[in-house]
Design an enzyme around this catalytic site. Structure first.
Site, PDB file in Angstrom:
ATOM      1  N   LYS A 191      -3.846 -22.629  26.235  1.00  0.00           N
ATOM      2  CA  LYS A 191      -3.917 -23.645  27.624  1.00  0.00           C
ATOM      3  C   LYS A 191      -4.123 -22.494  28.818  1.00  0.00           C
ATOM      4  O   LYS A 191      -3.504 -21.245  29.164  1.00  0.00           O
ATOM      5  CB  LYS A 191      -2.940 -24.331  27.624  1.00  0.00           C
ATOM      6  CG  LYS A 191      -2.551 -24.960  28.722  1.00  0.00           C
ATOM      7  CD  LYS A 191      -1.800 -24.868  29.536  1.00  0.00           C
ATOM      8  CE  LYS A 191      -1.347 -24.201  30.709  1.00  0.00           C
ATOM      9  NZ  LYS A 191      -2.043 -24.428  31.903  1.00  0.00           N
ATOM     10  N   GLY A 244       0.704 -14.223  33.512  1.00  0.00           N
ATOM     11  CA  GLY A 244       1.092 -15.272  35.440  1.00  0.00           C
ATOM     12  C   GLY A 244       2.138 -14.460  35.720  1.00  0.00           C
ATOM     13  O   GLY A 244       2.040 -13.221  35.533  1.00  0.00           O
ATOM     14  N   GLY A 249       7.264 -17.110  34.947  1.00  0.00           N
ATOM     15  CA  GLY A 249       7.833 -16.238  33.596  1.00  0.00           C
ATOM     16  C   GLY A 249       8.747 -17.207  32.951  1.00  0.00           C
ATOM     17  O   GLY A 249       9.381 -17.088  32.201  1.00  0.00           O
ATOM     18  N   GLU A 266       3.634 -11.727  30.223  1.00  0.00           N
ATOM     19  CA  GLU A 266       3.170 -10.709  30.804  1.00  0.00           C
ATOM     20  C   GLU A 266       3.075 -10.738  32.618  1.00  0.00           C
ATOM     21  O   GLU A 266       2.215 -11.656  32.916  1.00  0.00           O
ATOM     22  CB  GLU A 266       1.570  -9.378  30.525  1.00  0.00           C
ATOM     23  CG  GLU A 266       0.496  -8.402  31.243  1.00  0.00           C
ATOM     24  CD  GLU A 266       0.187  -8.771  32.865  1.00  0.00           C
ATOM     25  OE1 GLU A 266       1.027  -9.090  33.674  1.00  0.00           O
ATOM     26  OE2 GLU A 266      -1.022  -9.134  32.328  1.00  0.00           O
ATOM     27  N   CYS A 300      -2.159  -8.161  38.079  1.00  0.00           N
ATOM     28  CA  CYS A 300      -1.103  -7.759  38.559  1.00  0.00           C
ATOM     29  C   CYS A 300      -1.086  -6.531  38.347  1.00  0.00           C
ATOM     30  O   CYS A 300      -0.058  -5.834  38.269  1.00  0.00           O
ATOM     31  CB  CYS A 300      -0.952  -8.160  37.180  1.00  0.00           C
ATOM     32  SG  CYS A 300      -0.393 -10.006  37.144  1.00  0.00           S
ATOM     33  N   GLU A 401       3.811  -9.622  45.377  1.00  0.00           N
ATOM     34  CA  GLU A 401       3.112  -9.757  44.912  1.00  0.00           C
ATOM     35  C   GLU A 401       2.173 -10.108  45.761  1.00  0.00           C
ATOM     36  O   GLU A 401       2.562 -11.535  45.543  1.00  0.00           O
ATOM     37  CB  GLU A 401       3.198 -10.121  43.860  1.00  0.00           C
ATOM     38  CG  GLU A 401       1.458  -9.862  43.186  1.00  0.00           C
ATOM     39  CD  GLU A 401       1.667 -10.308  41.079  1.00  0.00           C
ATOM     40  OE1 GLU A 401       0.925  -9.309  40.465  1.00  0.00           O
ATOM     41  OE2 GLU A 401       2.047 -11.045  41.034  1.00  0.00           O
TER      42      GLU A 401
END
Length: 498
Positions: A191, A244, A249, A266, A300, A401
């Site tokens: 996906k 993501g 997550g 991740e 990331c 982030e």
């Protein structure tokens, strides 16, 4: 999507949007309820494709197709490992042959500079080539046990796996999951993110061309809240892999608990570059802007915090700012462009909000912080690379982030303080250490709480080496032979010889 449609999409963004379909059970299909959504080129603001808006019913269809393919007595999972490997090698060659087509799709879909997109597609072919070679190297063990007999382990595929990938490196992240999953004998549902479905759909088509049986690789498009959540919760899926942001997550972990499926994650990062005064400062300043501004900072692993020893602080700010001003931002379709657009106008607004937050917190804006003034770029989601000085580690721009082209420079006085600042974050994905003193660099590398670290370099991702994070940056390791652990079960067999 036909070859003619691909050619149209490559040729010009002025053409009418194309209509693409999902790939389920070897067939091109629309969403079960007929709904669609539009894909926009962030460099122009124009719609370039209409895509099925998949949901739980479509995930059910894909799981059924993948389960049939896995249970086929003559199917993918039962093929000799070498045969799977040869088919994946053919797949890798086909991807390489389609580099320009796939790069054009990726660039137009997410605003990525075309030269970077070509490099990423080459990387995709190399990932599939690596796992083609790994397919017949998934070994068990023989184990000495206390009873008279032979004890051995078998490494077996999990079954149907769900692979949810992000929009920042769409096809590359897909390859990190699809290639080891298929090499191990699993069947998969991929996906892609809603922003970036086009190359994933094409990957599903190319898999069939390469001779991978129908149902082995299925591609379902749609939003994370419906299609992604359905994959994470589905009882027919034995493992879910996700790349993501961290809050998503966490939700996937909760959804996966229903049938205690295996997970690998991740997630986010707030990675540091620790720059000691004895480092080659010119090399650092020459190379490091790309460690945070490449892909418009949507990475990331971006080294978005520069921790610099105070005695070298002023020189590093001057050198880094000068190097940042030379970064070529522009039209992603041009070979000379180094930084394109952010993935969407919404993402640009989010990053601009962080820039305002940094100013309000008292940070000093050294470079950038605004959209480019070039009228030719006015319709795109562009943002100039941005450097903040006068930052403390407790500011939001240093803690959260941003996922955009923004870097914060923070001074330190001692090695111990540098590591304390570097580790004062819930993330632990990546980082760089810059020093000519190898003892100091190794001490810092051992003390830094992150999964992938580079010394006097910003290179932390290698196809052959494990990649993943500490703390809230994730669970498990992708790439290298370690990735095969994510997609296999270990079965222990004891044979009584008494």
């Amino acid at each position: 999507m036909t070859s003619d449609q691909h050619a149209t999409l490559e040729r010009t963004s002025d053409e009418a949007p194309i209509r693409v379909q999902m790939v389920i059970g070897g067939e091109s299909v629309g969403a079960a309820d007929g709904r669609t959504f539009e894909v926009v080129n962030p460099a122009t603001g124009k719609v370039i494709a209409t895509v099925p808006l998949g949901g739980p019913a479509d995930v059910d269809r894909a799981v059924e197709a993948a389960r049939r393919a896995f249970d086929d007595r003559n199917g993918w999972a039962t093929w000799a490992a070498g045969k799977r490997g040869r088919t994946l090698a053919k797949f890798a060659s086909l991807i390489k042959a389609k580099t320009e087509e796939l790069a054009q799709l990726e660039s137009r879909n997410v605003g990525k500079p075309i030269t970077g997109a070509r490099g990423e597609i080459t990387g995709v072919s190399l990932v599939f080539d690596y796992y083609a070679g790994a397919a017949n190297k998934i070994f068990g063990q023989t184990i000495p046990v206390s009873k008279p007999g032979l004890d051995l382990t078998l490494r077996e595929p999990i079954g149907v796996v769900g692979l949810i990938v992000p929009w920042n490196f769409p096809l590359l992240m897909a390859s990190w999951k699809v290639a080891p999953a298929l090499a191990a004998g699993n069947t998969a549902i991929l996906k892609p993110a809603s922003y970036s479905p086009l190359t994933a759909i094409r990957l599903g088509e190319l898999a069939l061309e390469a001779g991978i049986p129908p149902g082995v690789l299925n591609v379902v498009t749609g939003p994370g809240g419906s299609a992604g959540a359905a994959i994470a919760a589905h009882a027919g899926i034995g493992k879910v892999a996700f790349t993501g942001e961290t809050t998503t997550g966490q939700e996937i972990m909760r959804l996966a608990a229903g049938n205690v499926k295996k997970i690998s994650l991740e997630l986010g990062g707030k990675s540091p570059s620790i720059v000691f005064a004895d480092a080659d400062l010119e090399k650092f300043a020459r190379e490091s802007p790309y460690s945070v501004f490449d892909n418009a900072g949507q990475d990331c692993c971006a080294r978005s915090r520069i921790l610099v020893e105070r005695s070298a602080h002023d020189q590093v700010v001057e050198l880094f700012a000068a190097a940042t001003r030379t970064v070529k931002l522009g039209d992603p379709s041009l070979d000379e462009t180094e930084v394109g657009t952010l993935v969407s106008f919404k993402q640009r607004d989010r990053v601009k909000d962080y820039i305002e937050i940094g100013l309000a917190e008292g940070a000093t804006l050294v470079v950038g912080g605004e959209a480019p003034t070039d009228e030719a770029l006015a319709d795109g989601a562009y943002l100039m690379p941005t450097v903040f000085d006068g930052v403390s580690n407790d500011m939001r721009i240093a803690r959260e982030e941003i996922f955009g082209p923004v870097v914060s420079i923070i001074p330190f006085d001692t090695e111990e303080e540098a590591l304390r600042l570097a580790n004062a974050t819930p993330y632990g994905l990546s980082g760089s250490i810059w020093s000519r003193d190898i003892g100091k660099a190794l001490r810092a590398a051992k003390a830094l709480q992150a999964g992938v670290i580079s010394v006097n370099s910003n290179s932390s991702v290698h196809t052959e080496a494990p990649f993943g994070g500490y703390k809230m940056s994730g669970i498990g390791r992708e790439l290298g032979m370690s990735a095969l652990d994510l997609y296999t079960e270990t079965k222990n067999v004891f044979i009584d010889l008494g």
